[in-house]
Scaffold this motif. Sequence first.
Motif, PDB file in Angstrom:
ATOM      1  N   TYR A 189      -0.364  -3.585  -4.401  1.00 24.76           N
ATOM      2  CA  TYR A 189      -1.374  -4.601  -4.093  1.00 24.76           C
ATOM      3  C   TYR A 189      -2.072  -5.076  -5.363  1.00 24.76           C
ATOM      4  O   TYR A 189      -2.287  -6.265  -5.568  1.00 24.76           O
ATOM      5  CB  TYR A 189      -2.415  -4.040  -3.112  1.00 24.76           C
ATOM      6  N   TRP A 190      -2.447  -4.122  -6.243  1.00 21.70           N
ATOM      7  CA  TRP A 190      -3.231  -4.458  -7.426  1.00 21.70           C
ATOM      8  C   TRP A 190      -2.401  -5.207  -8.459  1.00 21.70           C
ATOM      9  O   TRP A 190      -2.901  -6.117  -9.117  1.00 21.70           O
ATOM     10  CB  TRP A 190      -3.869  -3.200  -8.014  1.00 21.70           C
ATOM     11  N   TRP A 208       0.816  -1.215   0.000  1.00 20.02           N
ATOM     12  CA  TRP A 208       0.000   0.000   0.000  1.00 20.02           C
ATOM     13  C   TRP A 208       0.850   1.266   0.000  1.00 20.02           C
ATOM     14  O   TRP A 208       0.401   2.328   0.421  1.00 20.02           O
ATOM     15  CB  TRP A 208      -0.963   0.022   1.185  1.00 20.02           C
ATOM     16  N   ILE A 227      -1.427   3.475  -9.148  1.00 24.83           N
ATOM     17  CA  ILE A 227      -1.564   2.020  -8.961  1.00 24.83           C
ATOM     18  C   ILE A 227      -0.691   1.615  -7.783  1.00 24.83           C
ATOM     19  O   ILE A 227       0.490   1.927  -7.762  1.00 24.83           O
ATOM     20  CB  ILE A 227      -1.092   1.247 -10.219  1.00 24.83           C
ATOM     21  N   ALA A 277      -2.166  -8.621  -7.105  1.00 23.89           N
ATOM     22  CA  ALA A 277      -3.450  -9.323  -7.119  1.00 23.89           C
ATOM     23  C   ALA A 277      -3.877  -9.791  -8.506  1.00 23.89           C
ATOM     24  O   ALA A 277      -4.716 -10.676  -8.627  1.00 23.89           O
ATOM     25  CB  ALA A 277      -4.538  -8.427  -6.523  1.00 23.89           C
TER      26      ALA A 277
END
Length: 201
Positions: free
Chosen positions: A32-33, A21, A29, A36
């Motif tokens: 985490y994304w 984070w 961005i 993921a």
Amino acid sequence: MNWMPIQITEITSYLSIAHIWKSSGNDQIQNYWIKAFPATHRYITKNFNAIIEEPEKPPAWLTTGITYLKPKSGDSKEVRNYRPITCLTTMYKTLTGIIAKRISIHLEEQSLLPAEQKGCHPGSKGCKDQLMISKAKYDDCRRRNKNLITAWIDYQKAFDSVPHSWVENSIALVGVNSKIVRFCKLFMEKWNARLILKTKQ
């Protein structure tokens, strides 16, 4: 230093230790994304390799950071009372993190990092390591009633005052691959920042 195209596993490896984070830059961005959605990793890898091959062509947002001027204390009208913090894009940090790891491995393999320069060694706590070594020496001398003379050299604003040309020459001298030297040179020329000032007024 040999050059091989960036692999998907290197992105996965970088993301495994990255703060998920951490503040992002222009791309908005967070790690985490990217972590993921592993389906995106092959596209990111493909684009990273294209950027290494042609470092003059990346989009401007990739090398633009957002600099926030955070008030420290005192009069908010005084410039010296602000601390600049620059948030770089997540993609930029990922790409340069992978390159930094490769350079680090090269330097370790060639024994080019002095043991005394703890700040540059991967996995080292830098200042903490040096303080613990100094404390151990001091405690040993005190326990054995030995004389001890110590000197520390601290360069004020060391990173801020090094010209980019020295960085380019230094990495070339230690045998870093010419593609990376060229990448670093062109990317440093493209560095850009947006300044954002937030005050109570």
